[in-house]
Structures are given as structure tokens and as C-alpha cells.
Design a protein around this motif. Structure first.
Motif, short mmCIF file in Angstrom:
data_model
loop_
_atom_site.label_atom_id
_atom_site.label_comp_id
_atom_site.label_asym_id
_atom_site.label_seq_id
_atom_site.Cartn_x
_atom_site.Cartn_y
_atom_site.Cartn_z
N MET A 1 0.82 -1.20 0.00
CA MET A 1 0.00 0.00 0.00
C MET A 1 0.86 1.27 0.00
O MET A 1 0.51 2.24 -0.63
N GLU A 2 1.98 1.18 0.73
CA GLU A 2 2.84 2.34 0.81
C GLU A 2 3.50 2.64 -0.53
O GLU A 2 3.69 3.79 -0.89
N SER A 3 3.86 1.65 -1.28
CA SER A 3 4.51 1.87 -2.57
C SER A 3 3.54 2.52 -3.56
O SER A 3 3.95 3.32 -4.40
N VAL A 4 2.25 2.25 -3.46
CA VAL A 4 1.26 2.89 -4.33
C VAL A 4 1.19 4.38 -3.98
O VAL A 4 1.15 5.23 -4.87
N LYS A 5 1.20 4.67 -2.70
CA LYS A 5 1.18 6.07 -2.27
C LYS A 5 2.43 6.81 -2.75
O LYS A 5 2.36 7.92 -3.26
N LEU B 1 2.78 9.95 -5.31
CA LEU B 1 3.53 11.16 -4.96
C LEU B 1 4.62 11.46 -5.99
O LEU B 1 4.87 12.62 -6.33
N LEU B 2 5.26 10.39 -6.50
CA LEU B 2 6.28 10.59 -7.55
C LEU B 2 5.66 11.19 -8.80
O LEU B 2 6.23 12.08 -9.44
N GLU B 3 4.50 10.67 -9.17
CA GLU B 3 3.83 11.20 -10.35
C GLU B 3 3.48 12.68 -10.16
O GLU B 3 3.71 13.50 -11.05
N LYS B 4 2.95 13.01 -8.99
CA LYS B 4 2.65 14.42 -8.70
C LYS B 4 3.93 15.26 -8.67
O LYS B 4 3.96 16.40 -9.13
N TYR B 5 5.04 14.67 -8.15
CA TYR B 5 6.32 15.39 -8.05
C TYR B 5 6.84 15.75 -9.44
O TYR B 5 7.26 16.89 -9.69
N ASN C 1 8.95 16.29 1.31
CA ASN C 1 9.70 15.80 2.47
C ASN C 1 9.41 14.32 2.72
O ASN C 1 10.30 13.55 3.09
N GLU C 2 8.18 13.91 2.50
CA GLU C 2 7.81 12.50 2.66
C GLU C 2 8.57 11.65 1.65
O GLU C 2 9.10 10.58 1.98
N LEU C 3 8.65 12.13 0.40
CA LEU C 3 9.42 11.40 -0.61
C LEU C 3 10.90 11.33 -0.23
O LEU C 3 11.54 10.27 -0.37
N ARG C 4 11.44 12.41 0.23
CA ARG C 4 12.84 12.47 0.61
C ARG C 4 13.11 11.50 1.76
O ARG C 4 14.12 10.77 1.76
N ASN C 5 12.22 11.47 2.73
CA ASN C 5 12.39 10.54 3.87
C ASN C 5 12.28 9.08 3.42
O ASN C 5 13.03 8.22 3.88
N TYR C 6 11.35 8.82 2.51
CA TYR C 6 11.16 7.45 2.04
C TYR C 6 12.41 6.96 1.31
O TYR C 6 12.90 5.85 1.55
N LEU D 1 11.41 1.05 -7.35
CA LEU D 1 11.60 2.49 -7.12
C LEU D 1 13.05 2.85 -6.79
O LEU D 1 13.36 4.01 -6.52
N GLU D 2 13.94 1.86 -6.81
CA GLU D 2 15.36 2.10 -6.51
C GLU D 2 15.99 3.13 -7.45
O GLU D 2 16.92 3.82 -7.07
N GLN D 3 15.50 3.22 -8.66
CA GLN D 3 16.08 4.14 -9.63
C GLN D 3 15.94 5.62 -9.21
O GLN D 3 16.71 6.47 -9.66
N TYR D 4 14.96 5.93 -8.36
CA TYR D 4 14.75 7.32 -7.93
C TYR D 4 15.53 7.66 -6.66
O TYR D 4 15.57 8.81 -6.25
N LYS D 5 16.13 6.67 -6.05
CA LYS D 5 16.85 6.89 -4.80
C LYS D 5 17.99 7.91 -4.94
O LYS D 5 18.14 8.79 -4.10
N PRO D 6 18.81 7.85 -6.00
CA PRO D 6 19.90 8.84 -6.12
C PRO D 6 19.36 10.28 -6.27
O PRO D 6 19.98 11.23 -5.79
N LEU D 7 18.21 10.41 -6.90
CA LEU D 7 17.64 11.74 -7.10
C LEU D 7 17.33 12.39 -5.76
O LEU D 7 17.74 13.52 -5.48
N PHE D 8 16.64 11.67 -4.91
CA PHE D 8 16.26 12.24 -3.63
C PHE D 8 17.40 12.17 -2.63
O PHE D 8 17.46 12.95 -1.69
N GLY D 9 18.31 11.26 -2.82
CA GLY D 9 19.52 11.21 -1.98
C GLY D 9 20.41 12.41 -2.24
O GLY D 9 21.08 12.92 -1.33
N TYR D 10 20.41 12.86 -3.46
CA TYR D 10 21.21 14.04 -3.81
C TYR D 10 20.72 15.26 -3.05
O TYR D 10 21.49 16.05 -2.55
N PHE D 11 19.40 15.42 -2.94
CA PHE D 11 18.86 16.58 -2.26
C PHE D 11 19.27 16.60 -0.79
O PHE D 11 19.56 17.64 -0.23
#
Length: 157
Positions: free
Chosen positions: A1-5, A9-13, A24-29, A39-49
């Protein structure tokens, strides 16, 4: 359920419609260890921030006193000003001494002839000026006569 949320959020982002709290929720996740495999492919993007927020320059620069530099600059500026004043005074006095020659004569006869020559030149120039004034006066008189004749011929109005 959390991955759907998170996917929503990624789509909205990526459409630019997320709020700061959602970002902030995306960054924490993505900074946590339990990120979904797809969703591992997006980890460097938010890790960079999160890395960009941290200060990276950690070397301390020791502060040095500028008192000595200011003192030396003051002394150097004073020396430059004094040299400038001295140079100006030296060359200015030299020019003043050269201009002291006023054309004086030791022989009174030479002085008398030079004075007569200067007064004659002055007299010639004054006479030329007086002749010009006489022409102007003659022009003025003629102009007045013409205007008086014009007034008489036009009916005196």
C-alpha cells in the motif's frame, strides 16, 4: 500500500504538483533502507537533495589581523602623497623662476624704444576698433532713417 502512495507522490512530483510536506515525505522514504525494488532508480535523485543540504566545506580558515596591512598601506599612501607634493612643488617653482623674466632692460634707451613700440602697436589696434565703432554708428543712423521713411509711407501706423 505504501509503494502505491509513493508512486502517486512521484507522479505528482514530476508534474510539479507536490507540496513541501509531500516532497519531504518522498525524501524521507528514499533515504530509508526499505525502498521498493522498482523504485530504486529514484533513490539517487532524492539522496542528492539530502546531500546537497549538508555543508561540504569543512576546512577552517584562520582569521588574520588586518592591522599590519592597514598600517603599511597608510605609510605607503603617505609616502606617495608626499612625493607627489614634492614633485609638483619642484616643477612649479622652476616654472615660476623662469617666468620672472619680465623683459626688463638695463639700458634706458632700449627700454624707451620698446615702450614706444608697444604703445604704437596698442594705438593702432585701438584706432582700428574706433573705426569699427564709427561704421556701426553710421549703420545705426541709416537704419533709423529707413525705418522712419517706411513708417511715413505705410500710413504712420
Amino acid at each position: 500500500m505504501e509503494s502505491v502512495k509513493i508512486e502517486n507522490l512521484l507522479e505528482k512530483y514530476f508534474q510539479g504538483e507536490t507540496s513541501i510536506a509531500e516532497e519531504n515525505e518522498l525524501r524521507n522514504y528514499f533515504s530509508s533502507l526499505n525502498v521498493a525494488q522498482h523504485l530504486e532508480q529514484y533513490k539517487p535523485l532524492f539522496g542528492y537533495f539530502s546531500l546537497a543540504k549538508e555543508p561540504q566545506f569543512k576546512h577552517e580558515i584562520p582569521l588574520q589581523s588586518n592591522k599590519r596591512t592597514v598600517a603599511w598601506l597608510s605609510i605607503a599612501a603617505s609616502v606617495v602623497v608626499l612625493l607627489g607634493i614634492g614633485t609638483y612643488a619642484y616643477y612649479n617653482l622652476d616654472v615660476a623662476n623662469k617666468s620672472q623674466d619680465l623683459g626688463t632692460y638695463d639700458d634706458p634707451e632700449k627700454a624707451f624704444r620698446a615702450t614706444q613700440k608697444a604703445l604704437s602697436l596698442l594705438s593702432d589696434n585701438v584706432n582700428v576698433g574706433i573705426e569699427s565703432v564709427l561704421y556701426i554708428q553710421e549703420y545705426q543712423i541709416t537704419k533709423e532713417k529707413v525705418f522712419i521713411e517706411t513708417k511715413k509711407n505705410s500710413g504712420g501706423s
